[in-house]
Design a protein around this motif. Structure first.
Motif, PDB file in Angstrom:
ATOM      1  N   HIS A 102       0.826  -1.201   0.000  1.00  0.00           N
ATOM      2  CA  HIS A 102       0.000   0.000   0.000  1.00  0.00           C
ATOM      3  C   HIS A 102       0.866   1.260   0.000  1.00  0.00           C
ATOM      4  O   HIS A 102       0.613   2.206  -0.747  1.00  0.00           O
ATOM      5  N   LYS A 106       0.919   4.035  -2.927  1.00  0.00           N
ATOM      6  CA  LYS A 106       0.470   5.383  -2.576  1.00  0.00           C
ATOM      7  C   LYS A 106       1.491   6.438  -3.028  1.00  0.00           C
ATOM      8  O   LYS A 106       1.117   7.529  -3.460  1.00  0.00           O
ATOM      9  N   MET A 113      -2.566  13.928  -6.467  1.00  0.00           N
ATOM     10  CA  MET A 113      -3.638  14.402  -5.577  1.00  0.00           C
ATOM     11  C   MET A 113      -3.112  15.511  -4.657  1.00  0.00           C
ATOM     12  O   MET A 113      -3.712  15.799  -3.633  1.00  0.00           O
ATOM     13  N   GLY A 252     -13.582   6.412  -6.682  1.00  0.00           N
ATOM     14  CA  GLY A 252     -13.396   7.111  -5.402  1.00  0.00           C
ATOM     15  C   GLY A 252     -13.806   8.571  -5.479  1.00  0.00           C
ATOM     16  O   GLY A 252     -14.294   9.147  -4.514  1.00  0.00           O
ATOM     17  N   THR A 256     -18.591  10.430  -5.088  1.00  0.00           N
ATOM     18  CA  THR A 256     -18.549  10.943  -3.717  1.00  0.00           C
ATOM     19  C   THR A 256     -18.725  12.456  -3.638  1.00  0.00           C
ATOM     20  O   THR A 256     -19.584  12.952  -2.907  1.00  0.00           O
ATOM     21  N   THR A 260     -22.061  14.429  -2.411  1.00  0.00           N
ATOM     22  CA  THR A 260     -21.932  15.272  -1.210  1.00  0.00           C
ATOM     23  C   THR A 260     -22.447  16.685  -1.498  1.00  0.00           C
ATOM     24  O   THR A 260     -23.114  17.306  -0.654  1.00  0.00           O
ATOM     25  N   GLY A 356     -12.679   8.639   6.260  1.00  0.00           N
ATOM     26  CA  GLY A 356     -11.985   7.526   6.881  1.00  0.00           C
ATOM     27  C   GLY A 356     -10.875   8.031   7.778  1.00  0.00           C
ATOM     28  O   GLY A 356     -10.832   9.209   8.154  1.00  0.00           O
ATOM     29  N   HIS A 360      -5.496   4.328   5.000  1.00  0.00           N
ATOM     30  CA  HIS A 360      -6.315   4.440   3.789  1.00  0.00           C
ATOM     31  C   HIS A 360      -7.145   5.713   3.751  1.00  0.00           C
ATOM     32  O   HIS A 360      -7.983   5.864   2.857  1.00  0.00           O
ATOM     33  N   ILE A 363      -7.237   9.731  -0.066  1.00  0.00           N
ATOM     34  CA  ILE A 363      -6.104  10.420  -0.679  1.00  0.00           C
ATOM     35  C   ILE A 363      -6.611  11.608  -1.512  1.00  0.00           C
ATOM     36  O   ILE A 363      -5.870  12.546  -1.799  1.00  0.00           O
TER      37      ILE A 363
END
Ligand code: HEM
Length: 412
Positions: A102, A106, A113, A252, A256, A260, A356, A360, A363
């Motif tokens: 991970h 990342k 990002m 992702g 979202t 929102t 979260g 995780h 990002i």
């Protein structure tokens, strides 16, 4: 997986796999009951899935942060989806990868990002939202969920993936169908849901196959080019790994932030005094967006799998069992938030778990933050005020709490 059912607390009548519970809006009361009576709850779903549901803020945070006990390898969504026990994405895309891979993955994705990218996204979104708001002014209203909100992820995709507006819109259509795979307005819901989801995923992969081929010829400073040229653990990513990670970022980010925005605007229209306050005091956009994030908890839960037996709150979670972390419930925990059922755009502190926590943690949070702040700032600057002009329709999902129809008319 065989699951022992003795000593597993049950509360009659609550099934968190029941999508209607969420569509009706009864989940808020259901979670309040669970937090009070059985905060760590063994859910036996009518769909055959079996999992633990963590509903208090402290328990959700504990599971997010204990990477020794909980793995992301089974994917974020419980059963009946491609993110299940035999999930082919396990270990291949960022959100379904455990340490140490991970961390390496990342490092490749993170630069796409960054705060600098978030600024570029804000500029792109400003242009798109500006045009959408002017169209709405001219028309006297619109469906905010289809005419304005999707411009947020469109702007983000244009910058992060280096695609044009038309391609971004096409990809948003594909991921919207994928996330809405149980909703008849997006797909034909007959037949096997998992096969349908696999088919929808294949469509997303097909889209990225063309983009990857193009970037091989003409690399740029976008995420796809970064995935193509970087090494993880001493080797290049396979084409399939590139597709999975592009899909991770697209899924992702696409639904979202726009969902929102819809839930946030609906909350403002449902609370006219808060809406007026935001228009009169634009400096409140920062705390207002945080409250919209808490209020919407768009990503209702994430899933982990226990790697070893663990006891928490008198309950024994066995190795191999699925554990769901309900952000929605944590964000309404009475012991952490004062008046949690009150929508308050000045709420501080507001340590919601909508993105979260732990390794995780989202990002894309700086990107989402930039998109949402920009949208509500532009709405205030433009002097446009909206009023609900018809029935609101909610996405049929217990994973993403979205709005698929939000008719609004311009008041001023
Ligand atoms: C309001 C908007 C958003 C919400 C509510 C949200 C929510 C979340 C949550 C809860 C996680 C944690 C998943 C887990 O622990 O298993 C996550 C991770 C992730 N999000 Fe977001 N997200 C948002 C916006 C975005 C955006 C705009 C992007 C990309 C442009 C994005 C890309 C990702 C990715 C790639 C991950 C995986 C991170 C990792 O596993 O290390 N998200 N998001």
């Amino acid at each position: 997986m065989s699951v022992r059912t003795e000593n597993k607390p049950q509360t009659a009548g609550i099934d968190l796999t029941d999508v209607d519970l969420f569509v009706r809006g009864d989940h808020t009361a259901a979670f309040a009951t669970l937090r009070a009576e059985q905060p760590i709850y063994w859910n036996e779903g009518a769909d055959g899935s079996r999992f633990w549901a963590l509903t208090t803020y402290d328990d959700v945070l504990w599971a997010y942060r204990d990477h020794e006990t909980f793995s992301s390898g089974r994917g974020a969504i419980v059963g009946g989806s491609l993110h299940s026990e035999d999930d082919t994405s396990a270990g291949r895309m960022l959100v379904t990868t455990d340490l140490p891979r991970h961390r390496m993955l990342k490092q490749v994705i993170h630069p796409s990002m960054s705060a600098t990218i978030a600024k570029r996204v804000a500029a792109q979104v400003a242009e798109l939202v500006g045009r959408a708001l002017e169209r709405t002014r001219a028309d006297g209203g619109c469906d905010f969920s289809t005419d304005i909100a999707p411009e947020l992820p469109a702007g983000a995709l244009m910058v992060i993936m280096g695609v044009d507006h038309e391609q971004a819109q096409h990809l948003i259509g594909l991921t919207r169908r994928m996330v809405g795979y149980r909703d008849e307005i997006f797909v034909d819901t007959g037949g096997d849901a998992r096969l349908r989801l696999a088919w929808l995923q294949a469509e997303v992969f097909e889209f990225f196959a063309d983009i990857v081929a193009e970037r091989r010829r003409n690399p740029g400073d976008d995420l796809v080019s970064a995935l193509l040229t970087s090494e993880v653990n001493g080797r290049r990513l396979t084409e399939e790994e590139i597709f999975f990670n592009c899909m991770n970022v697209a899924v992702g980010g696409n639904e979202t932030s726009s969902y929102t925005a819809c839930t946030g605007l609906l909350a403002l229209m449902d609370h006219p005094e808060q809406y007026r306050r935001l228009r009169e005091t634009p400096e409140l956009t920062g705390t207002a967006v945080e409250e919209m994030l808490r209020w919407s908890s768009t990503n209702a839960y994430v899933q982990r799998v226990a790697k070893r037996d663990v006891v928490r709150g008198g309950v024994e979670i066995k190795a191999g069992e699925s554990v769901t972390l309900w952000n929605y419930s944590a964000n309404r925990d009475e012991t952490k938030f004062q008046d949690p059922h009150l929508f308050d755009i000045t709420r501080t502190p507001n340590r919601h778990l909508t993105y979260g926590s732990g390794l995780h943690r989202c990002i894309g949070a700086p990107i989402a933050q930039a998109e949402l702040s920009l949208l509500f700032d532009r709405m205030t600057e433009s002097g446009l005020t909206f009023r609900l002009a018809g029935e609101v329709r909610r996405l049929r999902s217990n994973f993403l709490l979205g709005i698929t129809r939000l008719p609004v008319e311009v008041v001023s």
